[in-house]
Design a protein around this motif. Structure first.
Motif, PDB file in Angstrom:
ATOM      1  N   ASP A  41       0.833  -1.202   0.000  1.00  0.00           N
ATOM      2  CA  ASP A  41       0.000   0.000   0.000  1.00  0.00           C
ATOM      3  C   ASP A  41       0.870   1.256   0.000  1.00  0.00           C
ATOM      4  OD1 ASP A  41      -2.652   1.105   0.111  1.00  0.00           O
ATOM      5  OD2 ASP A  41      -2.146   1.792   2.136  1.00  0.00           O
ATOM      6  N   LYS A  42       1.928   1.201   0.795  1.00  0.00           N
ATOM      7  CA  LYS A  42       2.852   2.322   0.877  1.00  0.00           C
ATOM      8  C   LYS A  42       3.514   2.576  -0.473  1.00  0.00           C
ATOM      9  CE  LYS A  42       5.156   3.244   5.258  1.00  0.00           C
ATOM     10  NZ  LYS A  42       6.237   2.737   6.103  1.00  0.00           N
ATOM     11  N   SER A  43       3.939   1.499  -1.138  1.00  0.00           N
ATOM     12  CA  SER A  43       4.616   1.738  -2.425  1.00  0.00           C
ATOM     13  C   SER A  43       3.636   2.282  -3.457  1.00  0.00           C
ATOM     14  CB  SER A  43       5.383   0.523  -2.944  1.00  0.00           C
ATOM     15  OG  SER A  43       4.813  -0.664  -2.545  1.00  0.00           O
ATOM     16  N   PHE A  44       2.357   1.877  -3.362  1.00  0.00           N
ATOM     17  CA  PHE A  44       1.370   2.449  -4.286  1.00  0.00           C
ATOM     18  C   PHE A  44       1.135   3.927  -3.983  1.00  0.00           C
ATOM     19  CE2 PHE A  44       0.297  -1.680  -5.957  1.00  0.00           C
ATOM     20  CZ  PHE A  44      -0.053  -1.358  -7.256  1.00  0.00           C
ATOM     21  N   LYS A  45       1.059   4.252  -2.702  1.00  0.00           N
ATOM     22  CA  LYS A  45       0.837   5.662  -2.345  1.00  0.00           C
ATOM     23  C   LYS A  45       1.998   6.515  -2.854  1.00  0.00           C
ATOM     24  CE  LYS A  45      -2.554   5.399   1.225  1.00  0.00           C
ATOM     25  NZ  LYS A  45      -2.758   4.621   2.453  1.00  0.00           N
ATOM     26  N   ALA A  46       3.212   5.977  -2.698  1.00  0.00           N
ATOM     27  CA  ALA A  46       4.384   6.727  -3.167  1.00  0.00           C
ATOM     28  C   ALA A  46       4.340   6.874  -4.688  1.00  0.00           C
ATOM     29  CB  ALA A  46       5.663   6.010  -2.743  1.00  0.00           C
ATOM     30  N   PHE A  47       3.869   5.809  -5.351  1.00  0.00           N
ATOM     31  CA  PHE A  47       3.746   5.833  -6.807  1.00  0.00           C
ATOM     32  C   PHE A  47       2.776   6.934  -7.243  1.00  0.00           C
ATOM     33  CE2 PHE A  47       0.891   4.153 -10.197  1.00  0.00           C
ATOM     34  CZ  PHE A  47       1.732   4.347 -11.282  1.00  0.00           C
ATOM     35  N   PHE A  48       1.600   6.983  -6.591  1.00  0.00           N
ATOM     36  CA  PHE A  48       0.602   7.998  -6.962  1.00  0.00           C
ATOM     37  C   PHE A  48       1.111   9.411  -6.676  1.00  0.00           C
ATOM     38  CE2 PHE A  48      -2.507   4.397  -6.275  1.00  0.00           C
ATOM     39  CZ  PHE A  48      -2.716   4.208  -7.638  1.00  0.00           C
ATOM     40  N   ARG A  49       1.865   9.526  -5.585  1.00  0.00           N
ATOM     41  CA  ARG A  49       2.436  10.839  -5.260  1.00  0.00           C
ATOM     42  C   ARG A  49       3.369  11.294  -6.369  1.00  0.00           C
ATOM     43  NH1 ARG A  49       2.965   9.617   0.090  1.00  0.00           N
ATOM     44  NH2 ARG A  49       5.041   8.768  -0.218  1.00  0.00           N
ATOM     45  N   ARG A  50       4.203  10.353  -6.835  1.00  0.00           N
ATOM     46  CA  ARG A  50       5.148  10.707  -7.895  1.00  0.00           C
ATOM     47  C   ARG A  50       4.419  11.074  -9.180  1.00  0.00           C
ATOM     48  NH1 ARG A  50       8.157   6.313  -5.589  1.00  0.00           N
ATOM     49  NH2 ARG A  50       7.223   4.893  -7.098  1.00  0.00           N
ATOM     50  N   VAL A  51       3.342  10.336  -9.493  1.00  0.00           N
ATOM     51  CA  VAL A  51       2.559  10.638 -10.692  1.00  0.00           C
ATOM     52  C   VAL A  51       2.011  12.057 -10.589  1.00  0.00           C
ATOM     53  CG1 VAL A  51       0.453  10.085 -11.973  1.00  0.00           C
ATOM     54  CG2 VAL A  51       1.940   8.243 -11.165  1.00  0.00           C
ATOM     55  N   LYS A  52       1.444  12.355  -9.432  1.00  0.00           N
ATOM     56  CA  LYS A  52       0.822  13.655  -9.201  1.00  0.00           C
ATOM     57  C   LYS A  52       1.847  14.788  -9.312  1.00  0.00           C
ATOM     58  CE  LYS A  52      -2.682  15.461  -6.131  1.00  0.00           C
ATOM     59  NZ  LYS A  52      -3.154  15.448  -4.753  1.00  0.00           N
ATOM     60  N   ALA A  53       3.053  14.488  -8.823  1.00  0.00           N
ATOM     61  CA  ALA A  53       4.093  15.521  -8.832  1.00  0.00           C
ATOM     62  C   ALA A  53       4.759  15.637 -10.202  1.00  0.00           C
ATOM     63  CB  ALA A  53       5.133  15.210  -7.766  1.00  0.00           C
ATOM     64  N   GLY A  54       4.309  14.780 -11.149  1.00  0.00           N
ATOM     65  CA  GLY A  54       4.877  14.841 -12.493  1.00  0.00           C
ATOM     66  C   GLY A  54       6.271  14.278 -12.593  1.00  0.00           C
TER      67      GLY A  54
END
Ligand SMILES: [Zn+2]
Length: 371
Positions: free
Chosen positions: A82-95
């Motif tokens: 779950d943590k790695s997915f959250k980090a993934f989405f954060r990176r996507v959002k941050a471009g």
């Protein structure tokens, strides 16, 4: 405040097999949960949450799967995903480059965690639920209540327990003395007190040995037992170097925290610097980030402060009169044509860093200014 202690474990053959099995089961769970998220999204357009997967785990456990592993340890594997997915989405959002969570191959899942209960520490024994009482070498006393227990295996096959404890925050002391620290290429660190600390020679020797071992490894045939041996040798040397380096960084950080109340570092953009290939080796070697981290944790326990400043021109500026004295990396001495100040370039930089840190404390955001 949270603090972590790492202790070596000495499992019996049987316990070791159980530990390895636990790692494997967690790895499989992690991978299948990752596959499930991928499928659910690609096929049905559903985003799975940790709660969904934890509920599915409960059902699967009723069928007798995952027997032999403590349930919270399994849940923790799902939390990691779950943590790695959250980090993934954060990176996507941050471009930024997203980097979708990866499946863990054999040997790539190295630890598991008891997040609350299921473990007990007594004298020289660490008792783990579903595994047993393992001999532990407690080289120091643990302060505070143990919150989590992570079991980790390193590349050499040694096992460790990482115990995270919660201790009371130490109130900040009235700061009286400040010290600036500069990372140099020639010396490890330069302090605003005029001191410089050199990198120990044994480290350079160990590095050379490592280079030889690595060359040796690259010549061995894939899958051969000689290659396996060579691989182990490289891993052993890596571990040795890391141990030496950590010990050395612990000594320096202890010294810094003992000698001042405010310790000011340059907030280097490590990621940015690692891309610069020439500097990369030095940054990694010198483990700048680790030194800051060690200092921060020691400072917090002593009620002291670590300041990170965004520093520009710290090596060019004269720490006495403030004019810019341009110099290349090869110029080791700061010589000011204006006020006549002459000193080691890194010590001059550390004085500027100290000034920036103190100024930053006085007026909030001034630390980002070019001073
Ligand atoms: Zn000057």
């Amino acid at each position: 405040m949270k603090t972590a202690c790492k202790f070596r474990l000495y499992p019996t053959k049987q316990q070791e097999a159980q530990l390895d099995l636990t790692l494997e089961i967690c790895r499989h769970l992690y991978n299948s949960a990752l596959a499930d998220r991928k499928n659910a999204y690609e096929v049905e357009g559903i985003s799975r949450t940790y709660e969904d997967q934890a509920a599915m785990l409960t059902v699967e456990k009723k069928d007798g799967n995952f027997r032999g592993v403590f349930s919270q340890v399994l849940q923790d594997a799902l939390k990691r995903l779950d943590k790695s997915f959250k980090a993934f989405f954060r990176r996507v959002k941050a471009g930024r480059e997203p980097g979708y969570p990866r499946f863990k191959g054999q040997g790539w899942y190295k630890s598991f965690t008891y997040p609350q209960v299921g473990f007990k520490l007594e004298c020289s024994k660490l008792t783990l639920s579903k595994i047993g009482s393992i001999r532990i070498f407690k080289h120091r006393e643990i302060k505070g209540k143990i919150k989590t227990c992570t079991i980790k295996k390193n590349k050499l096959g040694c096992w460790y327990a990482i115990l995270v404890t919660e201790i009371n925050d130490v109130p900040q002391i009235e700061p009286k003395k400040a010290i600036g620290v500069d990372v140099g290429l020639k010396s490890m660190v330069a302090l605003s007190t005029g001191e410089t600390v050199q990198y120990p020679r044994y480290y350079i020797l160990a590095e050379q040995k490592l280079a030889v071992a690595q060359r040796n490894l690259s010549r061995k045939k894939k899958g051969s037992s000689n290659r396996q041996k060579a691989k182990l040798k490289v891993a052993r040397l890596h571990q040795k170097i890391q141990n030496h380096r950590d010990e050395f960084l612990h000594q320096i950080s202890r010294k810094l925290v003992d000698s001042a109340d405010i310790i000011v570092f340059e907030n280097l953009n490590i990621l940015g610097m690692l891309k610069n290939r020439h500097l990369a080796k030095h940054i990694q070697d010198h483990a700048w980030g680790k030194l800051i981290q060690f200092t921060q944790s020691k400072a917090a326990k002593a009620g002291k402060v670590v300041e990170l400043v965004v520093a520009r021109y710290t090596s060019q500026k004269c720490s006495q009169c403030g004019i810019i004295v341009p110099k290349t990396l090869a110029v080791r001495v700061h010589h000011c044509p204006n006020c006549g100040l002459e000193m080691d370039r890194d010590v001059n930089a550390s004085l500027n860093i100290r000034t920036l840190g103190l100024r930053g404390r006085a007026c909030g955001d001034a630390r980002a200014l070019d001073l």
